[in-house]
Scaffold this motif. Structure first.
Motif, PDB file in Angstrom:
ATOM      1  N   GLN A   2       4.192   6.204  -4.083  1.00 31.42           N
ATOM      2  CA  GLN A   2       2.918   5.923  -3.106  1.00 31.42           C
ATOM      3  C   GLN A   2       3.211   4.364  -2.875  1.00 31.42           C
ATOM      4  O   GLN A   2       3.238   3.986  -1.704  1.00 31.42           O
ATOM      5  CB  GLN A   2       1.611   6.183  -3.503  1.00 31.42           C
ATOM      6  N   ARG A   3       3.248   3.620  -3.896  1.00 28.55           N
ATOM      7  CA  ARG A   3       3.160   2.080  -3.615  1.00 28.55           C
ATOM      8  C   ARG A   3       4.864   1.786  -2.707  1.00 28.55           C
ATOM      9  O   ARG A   3       4.763   0.974  -1.838  1.00 28.55           O
ATOM     10  CB  ARG A   3       3.288   1.392  -4.907  1.00 28.55           C
ATOM     11  N   ALA A   4       5.821   2.416  -3.178  1.00 31.43           N
ATOM     12  CA  ALA A   4       7.186   2.237  -2.545  1.00 31.43           C
ATOM     13  C   ALA A   4       7.159   2.701  -1.229  1.00 31.43           C
ATOM     14  O   ALA A   4       7.498   1.787  -0.314  1.00 31.43           O
ATOM     15  CB  ALA A   4       8.078   3.014  -3.130  1.00 31.43           C
ATOM     16  N   LEU A   5       6.536   3.836  -0.825  1.00 32.64           N
ATOM     17  CA  LEU A   5       6.176   4.289   0.731  1.00 32.64           C
ATOM     18  C   LEU A   5       5.576   3.295   1.426  1.00 32.64           C
ATOM     19  O   LEU A   5       5.881   2.926   2.514  1.00 32.64           O
ATOM     20  CB  LEU A   5       5.613   5.652   0.706  1.00 32.64           C
ATOM     21  N   LEU A   6       4.451   2.830   0.860  1.00 33.61           N
ATOM     22  CA  LEU A   6       3.591   1.752   1.612  1.00 33.61           C
ATOM     23  C   LEU A   6       4.566   0.440   1.893  1.00 33.61           C
ATOM     24  O   LEU A   6       4.385  -0.083   3.032  1.00 33.61           O
ATOM     25  CB  LEU A   6       2.450   1.354   0.794  1.00 33.61           C
ATOM     26  N   GLU A   7       5.112   0.014   0.892  1.00 32.58           N
ATOM     27  CA  GLU A   7       6.108  -1.068   1.167  1.00 32.58           C
ATOM     28  C   GLU A   7       7.038  -0.916   2.015  1.00 32.58           C
ATOM     29  O   GLU A   7       7.496  -1.977   2.774  1.00 32.58           O
ATOM     30  CB  GLU A   7       6.833  -1.539  -0.447  1.00 32.58           C
TER      31      GLU A   7
END
Length: 622
Positions: free
Chosen positions: A551-556
């Motif tokens: 999820q963090r990677a997708l946001l970044e």
């Protein structure tokens, strides 16, 4: 039991009709392994050096065939079982798979099944490739995009949108990049091999067909494998030496390659976990062999391998075998230490040790005995065998005591037959003789069980003789005779009490045996459930961590919609983990109740006591 092999053997190959089949000799090797297995599989395109890495993991220079031509050397899936170098009590199972993409073979579906079997059977999957991780390399890994079409987690319902279910049961994914010549630098900064892999797996924004095709293998790797690692290896030796890799010494190999190979092996040995299936159930070698059979049979029949069905089938296959093995272990231990007749306390100790060993064998060998039916069958069979031995022991004790009694009392029998005591003063002589023989008998038999029972029967038989001698003894007055009759009655009651105490001691021993049996079975069952619960919790946490990281990677990377969509799955996982923790006591309590009820059928009269003991044992695990 572990099984150390001097060289690899074929586990899965093709039969005469070209269909996959499990080899009997490899299955026989796995059947002997009762330890948990750490399974490491290697997959990749043919002629990329897969087998060499597996030989390094086995601690050998040779073993898995390396080959030195453009031909694919390994056919099917080959297996090498060795003692785990850093996990005592575990066996390391190395699986070297047939090279993918062999143009001469021309069977894409066969390659897909080899890849799927490697995923299904391993706890760590090593994907081996040459050069760099780029779009071309990822396109060659198209097998990962077909996993949901060729593997099902649940027997009913759809798995296609439930990546978390696949994450729980899929292995750690390691990408081993061979002959790597680039520098691990990005934007002027040094990066790790893991960062290199994650960078290569970044998604492109957009919805065109080309972008979807670009993202598909990347999305699958990110969605299905919670743990992903990367190791890069330089060329191991000069081109002229590569054809004779099996002959090269460590000094002949490139220093950096040796160092990376050491780091790779160390990571595998330290971090690869025992193979489990749904629910955190750890596999032994025997169960792994049966699992391979189940999956291959599904493929042969034209079905899609299903993990849920496989677990149920394994339970049917494994639990009957586990009961038989445990009973055999019990009997073997019992016969090793048992010489009848023995005191019941000693027999109880021998039984207890044998049963403990048998339950340990069962716990290691059984699988998914969720209703405890197999364990109750084991309890019933052990109890039946023990009762049979106890009865046999009592008969042996009776016979031994009767033999001693006959030896000691034979002079008295001869005197009675000759009428020696039928005279004035004969009664006192009879009493003295009887008392002396009784004392000698008790000294000879000691506290041997059934000794008082045998003596009671004998004295009862002699009551009429004693009364006849008493009545005919002219030296005694009527008052003396009445007093003597009262004394005889008291002695008779005392002797009955001794025999009764002897029987009570036997009953107390029976209860203690039943209590110990119940505690042993329940304790080991709760221990196993605790281990499985802990492993399931670790799997859930691993999946949740992977989802949060994704999820963090997708946001970044600017994929806010996908990140928001993933939040629902994260919330569901958190809810499941909370519910699992809350239901733990209920589940364990149900198991205690189930075992307590079942034990009442095996050991009547113990049921009311079992629940109290079970509640006490349960408190240790909550």
């Amino acid at each position: 039991m572990s099984s150390e092999m001097k060289e690899p053997i074929c586990l899965i190959s093709n039969d005469s009709e070209g269909r996959l089949c499990v080899q009997d000799d490899a299955k026989a090797v796995l059947d002997k392994i009762t330890q948990p297995v750490v399974v490491v599989s290697v997959v990749g395109l043919y002629r990329t050096g897969k087998s060499y890495l597996m030989n390094r993991l086995a601690g050998q220079q040779t073993g898995f065939a390396l080959g030195s031509t453009i031909e694919s050397k390994t056919k099917g899936i080959w297996m090498w079982c060795v003692p785990h170098p850093s996990k005592p009590g575990h066996t390391l199972v190395l699986l070297d798979t047939e090279g993918l993409g062999d143009v001469d073979k021309g069977d894409e579906k066969h390659d897909t099944w080899i890849f799927c079997l490697a995923v299904l059977l391993s706890s760590t999957l090593v994907y081996n490739s040459l050069g760099v991780i780029d779009n071309h390399a990822l396109e060659k890994l198209h097998y990962v995009t077909e996993l949901t079409e060729n593997i099902r987690v649940k027997a009913h319902g759809s798995d296609e949108d439930d990546a978390a279910e696949f994450m729980r049961v899929f292995p750690t994914f390691i990408w081993a990049v061979r002959d790597f010549t680039l520098q691990l630098i990005k934007d002027g900064q040094d990066i790790t091999a893991d960062q290199y892999l994650e960078g290569a797996l970044q998604l492109k924004p957009g919805h065109s067909k080309q972008i979807e095709q670009y993202n598909l293998p990347r999305r699958c790797l990110r969605s299905f494998f919670a743990e992903r690692r990367c190791f890069v290896f330089p060329r191991p030796a000069k081109d002229s030496d590569l054809r004779r890799m099996e002959e090269l010494t460590e000094d002949d190999l490139d220093l950096t390659f040796r160092e990376q190979a050491e780091v790779f092996c160390s990571y595998i040995f330290t971090n690869s976990k025992p193979k489990t299936v749904t629910g955190g159930r750890t596999l032994t070698g025997a169960v792994l062999g049966s699992l391979a059979d189940v999956y291959v049979e599904a493929i042969r029949s034209g079905s899609v391998p299903c993990l849920e069905n496989a677990v149920e089938t394994l339970a049917l296959i494994q639990n009957g075998r586990a009961v038989d093995q445990a009973v055999e272990a019990y009997m073997s231990q019992l016969f090793k230490d048992l010489r009848l007749p023995v005191d019941p306390t000693e027999l109880s100790h021998i039984h207890s040790a044998a049963e403990k060993h048998a339950v340990e064998v069962f716990i290691k060998s059984s699988f998914n005995d969720s209703e405890q039916t197999a364990q109750m069958e084991l309890m019933r069979r052990i109890q039946s065998e023990y009762e049979s031995f106890s009865i046999q022991n009592q008969e042996e004790c009776l016979n031994e005591c009767r033999s001693v009694l006959e030896q000691i009392f034979s002079p008295l029998e001869e005197a009675l037959a000759e009428g020696v005591f039928m005279q004035s003063g004969g009664y006192q002589e009879y009493r003295d003789t009887l008392s002396a023989h009784t004392q000698e008998y008790r000294e000879r038999t000691g506290s041997r069980i059934m000794s008082e029972e045998v003596l009671s029967q004998y004295l009862k038989e002699k009551e009429m003789f004693a009364k006849t001698i008493l009545l005919t003894d002219q030296s005694l007055t009527e008052a003396d005779k009445r007093m003597e009759e009262e004394r005889l009655h008291r002695e008779h009651l005392q002797q009955k009490q001794k025999a009764l105490e002897e029987q009570n001691r036997l009953q107390e021993q029976v209860f203690e045996d039943q209590k110990r049996t119940y505690e042993e079975h329940l304790n080991q069952l709760l221990e196993r459930m605790e281990r499985e619960s802990e492993r399931a919790r670790e799997d859930n946490e691993r999946v949740l961590d992977a989802k949060l990281k994704e999820q963090r990677a997708l946001l970044e990377q600017g994929f806010r919609d996908k990140a928001d969509s993933m939040q629902k799955e994260i919330d569901r996982l958190k809810g499941e983990m909370k519910n699992n923790d809350e239901s733990k006591r209920s589940t364990l309590s149900t198991v205690v109740e189930t075992v307590g009820t079942a034990v009442g059928l095996v050991m009547p009269g113990f049921l009311s006591k079992a629940f109290g003991i079970g509640a006490s044992l349960l408190s240790r695990w909550l």
